[in-house]
Design an enzyme around this catalytic site. Structure first.
Site, PDB file in Angstrom:
ATOM      1  N   TYR A  23       0.740  -1.202  -0.078  1.00 49.40           N
ATOM      2  CA  TYR A  23      -0.023  -0.092   0.029  1.00 49.40           C
ATOM      3  C   TYR A  23       0.736   1.409   0.026  1.00 49.40           C
ATOM      4  O   TYR A  23       0.387   2.398  -0.501  1.00 49.40           O
ATOM      5  CB  TYR A  23      -0.863   0.079   1.162  1.00 49.40           C
ATOM      6  CG  TYR A  23      -2.259  -0.873   1.158  1.00 49.40           C
ATOM      7  CD1 TYR A  23      -2.233  -2.125   0.674  1.00 49.40           C
ATOM      8  CD2 TYR A  23      -3.539  -0.079   1.342  1.00 49.40           C
ATOM      9  CE1 TYR A  23      -3.352  -2.673   0.382  1.00 49.40           C
ATOM     10  CE2 TYR A  23      -4.795  -0.651   1.059  1.00 49.40           C
ATOM     11  CZ  TYR A  23      -4.683  -1.812   0.963  1.00 49.40           C
ATOM     12  OH  TYR A  23      -6.027  -2.558   0.704  1.00 49.40           O
ATOM     13  N   LYS A  80       3.488 -15.141   1.702  1.00 47.93           N
ATOM     14  CA  LYS A  80       3.605 -15.784   0.477  1.00 47.93           C
ATOM     15  C   LYS A  80       5.128 -16.136   0.174  1.00 47.93           C
ATOM     16  O   LYS A  80       5.838 -15.741  -0.546  1.00 47.93           O
ATOM     17  CB  LYS A  80       2.916 -15.101  -0.573  1.00 47.93           C
ATOM     18  CG  LYS A  80       2.752 -15.634  -2.156  1.00 47.93           C
ATOM     19  CD  LYS A  80       1.914 -16.735  -1.978  1.00 47.93           C
ATOM     20  CE  LYS A  80       2.037 -17.532  -3.372  1.00 47.93           C
ATOM     21  NZ  LYS A  80       1.155 -18.621  -3.725  1.00 47.93           N
ATOM     22  N   ASP A  86      -2.631 -18.028  -0.204  1.00 46.47           N
ATOM     23  CA  ASP A  86      -3.765 -18.710  -1.080  1.00 46.47           C
ATOM     24  C   ASP A  86      -4.181 -20.051  -0.323  1.00 46.47           C
ATOM     25  O   ASP A  86      -5.733 -20.301  -0.147  1.00 46.47           O
ATOM     26  CB  ASP A  86      -3.150 -19.401  -2.432  1.00 46.47           C
ATOM     27  CG  ASP A  86      -1.866 -20.058  -2.175  1.00 46.47           C
ATOM     28  OD1 ASP A  86      -1.259 -20.130  -1.060  1.00 46.47           O
ATOM     29  OD2 ASP A  86      -1.579 -20.805  -3.059  1.00 46.47           O
ATOM     30  N   ASP A 134      -6.233  -7.109   4.094  1.00 46.78           N
ATOM     31  CA  ASP A 134      -7.125  -6.466   3.360  1.00 46.78           C
ATOM     32  C   ASP A 134      -8.208  -7.641   2.680  1.00 46.78           C
ATOM     33  O   ASP A 134      -9.413  -7.540   3.195  1.00 46.78           O
ATOM     34  CB  ASP A 134      -6.844  -5.589   2.311  1.00 46.78           C
ATOM     35  CG  ASP A 134      -7.924  -4.778   1.710  1.00 46.78           C
ATOM     36  OD1 ASP A 134      -8.990  -4.500   2.332  1.00 46.78           O
ATOM     37  OD2 ASP A 134      -7.944  -4.988   0.340  1.00 46.78           O
ATOM     38  N   ASP A 164     -11.908  -9.348   4.729  1.00 42.70           N
ATOM     39  CA  ASP A 164     -13.125  -9.145   4.193  1.00 42.70           C
ATOM     40  C   ASP A 164     -13.863 -10.785   4.120  1.00 42.70           C
ATOM     41  O   ASP A 164     -14.977 -10.969   4.443  1.00 42.70           O
ATOM     42  CB  ASP A 164     -12.888  -9.028   2.755  1.00 42.70           C
ATOM     43  CG  ASP A 164     -13.498  -7.336   2.685  1.00 42.70           C
ATOM     44  OD1 ASP A 164     -13.197  -6.866   3.752  1.00 42.70           O
ATOM     45  OD2 ASP A 164     -13.635  -6.852   1.602  1.00 42.70           O
TER      46      ASP A 164
HETATM   47  C1  IPM Z   1     -10.554  -1.635   4.287  1.00 38.27           C
HETATM   48  C2  IPM Z   1     -10.698  -1.067   2.921  1.00 38.27           C
HETATM   49  C3  IPM Z   1      -9.509   0.166   2.413  1.00 38.27           C
HETATM   50  C4  IPM Z   1      -8.260  -0.749   2.352  1.00 38.27           C
HETATM   51  C5  IPM Z   1      -9.702   1.144   1.265  1.00 38.27           C
HETATM   52  C6  IPM Z   1     -11.193   1.510   1.224  1.00 38.27           C
HETATM   53  C7  IPM Z   1      -8.658   2.209   1.187  1.00 38.27           C
HETATM   54  O1  IPM Z   1     -10.763  -1.911   1.922  1.00 38.27           O
HETATM   55  O2  IPM Z   1     -10.100  -0.772   5.104  1.00 38.27           O
HETATM   56  O3  IPM Z   1     -10.099  -2.667   4.179  1.00 38.27           O
HETATM   57  O4  IPM Z   1      -8.101  -1.456   1.182  1.00 38.27           O
HETATM   58  O5  IPM Z   1      -7.441  -0.777   3.365  1.00 38.27           O
HETATM   59 MG    MG Z   2     -10.790  -3.842   2.664  1.00 39.02          MG
END
Ligand code: IPM
Ligand code: MG
Length: 360
Positions: A143, A194, A226, A250, A254
């Site tokens: 990032y 990885k 993975d 990230d 999710d």
């Molecule tokens: C998160 C989001 C952010 C990230 C974006 C909105 C910049 O996906 O907080 O997970 O990628 O970190």
């Molecule tokens: Mg995210």
């Protein structure tokens, strides 16, 4: 008042202001009950800040955040800002805040609540009892690594570049946070990398192995990213605490969130060493339902609970908010995103009132 805290509120965009109103109300209530005073200051971020000042993170906002005890953030972004150049997008506000407050540790819990187990897309027997904490490195990796950008080569062809970089120091500080959290939970830490392909990941793995010597009571394991993605949906129960870099975290956070079935329920905490932490729901600004009193404020309330627990060291107040959430779920109140047959459908405001009632 025995204690007094200064909290910056960043309501942001979409459903942000509605869910923030609920969180502030429950914070005030729990403050009255436990003799904790809150002084709330509002500041602009994301699309709202772009509209008002032309930038997603005005300098004034960062200043206000720096001088407070903790920052409670709701959500940012919306369709109308999606076409702006990348340095002016609402997401930049969030990244700037993480960098500006040096929030290198991002805690994302994903816990299955028995009341909502049917909301999970996976079978009951696969997800029952799942309680995972993803610890994501937040201010390094691909990032922020240099070089980055889109450059033109000698032939005039464009070349996009991002760089995944971690120094030993960056790995060690996130590693220590994660080991420490694992120690307070199930004493199992899974480091995700990885290392079969990336040198940066090999260094990551070597440091984690080294750090494990400082935490002999925590069992350290390793998975390639993975495989980790696959195991999380195949058999998530054995996971306790996961530590990983910015990009893998990230994605995996999710995925872990989805195991619970409702991203509208999940909070997160972003912590540094000396500056205030930022506490925010995992979900986004949901522009499609903004302003319609349909949003689920629970993730925002649980983010306020994480703020009390990890940012202000007020565990009793945090417990009370978390108990109130369980109580309203036991009383069958549901917003649209977690609605199921036989439950009572409520809007954001009514859910807020139910939470206040549950707090007593
Ligand atoms: C998160 C989001 C952010 C990230 C974006 C909105 C910049 O996906 O907080 O997970 O990628 O970190
Ligand atoms: Mg995210």
């Amino acid at each position: 008042m025995t204690k007094q805290y200064c909290i910056t509120l960043l309501s942001g965009d979409g459903i942000g202001p509605e869910i923030m109103t609920v969180a502030v109300a429950v914070l005030k209530r729990v403050g009255e009950q436990l003799d904790i005073g809150f002084e709330f200051k509002e500041a602009l971020i994301g699309g709202a800040a772009i509209d008002a000042t032309g930038e997603p993170l005005p300098a004034e906002t960062l200043e206000i955040c720096k001088t407070s005890d903790a920052v409670l953030l709701a959500a940012i972004g919306g369709y109308q800002w999606d076409t702006l150049p990348s340095h002016l997008r609402p997401e930049r506000g969030l990244l700037g805040l993480r960098a500006g407050l040096e929030l290198f540790a991002n805690l994302r819990p994903a816990k299955i609540l028995p009341q909502l187990i049917n909301a999970s897309p996976l079978k009951r027997e696969v997800v029952e009892g799942v309680d995972i904490m993803v610890v994501r490195e937040l201010t390094g990796g691909i990032y922020f690594g240099q070089p980055k950008g889109v450059f033109e080569t000698e032939t005039g062809e464009k070349r996009g570049v991002n760089t995944m970089v971690y120094t030993e120091g960056e790995i060690d500080r996130i590693g220590r946070v994660a080991f420490d959290i694992a120690r307070k939970r199930g004493k199992k830490l899974c480091s995700v990398d990885k290392a079969n392909v990336l040198e940066v990941s090999q260094l990551w793995r070597d440091r984690m192995i080294q750090l494990a010597q400082e935490f002999p009571d925590v069992e350290l394991s390793h998975l390639y990213v993975d495989n980790a993605a696959m195991q999380l949906v195949r058999y998530p129960k054995p996971f306790d605490t996961i530590v990983t870099g910015n990009l893998f975290g990230d994605i995996l956070s999710d995925e872990a969130a989805m195991l619970t079935g409702s991203i509208g329920m999940l909070p997160s905490a972003s912590l540094g060493t000396s500056k205030p932490g930022v506490f925010e729901p995992v979900h986004g600004s949901a522009p499609d339902i903004a302003g319609q009193d349909k949003a689920n404020p629970i993730a925002q309330v649980l983010s306020a609970a994480m703020m009390l627990r990890y940012g202000l060291d007020e565990p009793e107040a945090a417990d009370r908010l978390e108990q109130a959430v369980l109580k309203v779920l036991d009383a069958d109140y549901r917003t649209g995103d977690i609605m199921s047959l036989g439950m009572k459908l409520v809007g954001c405001q009514a859910m807020g009132e139910a939470l206040l009632e549950a707090l007593g």
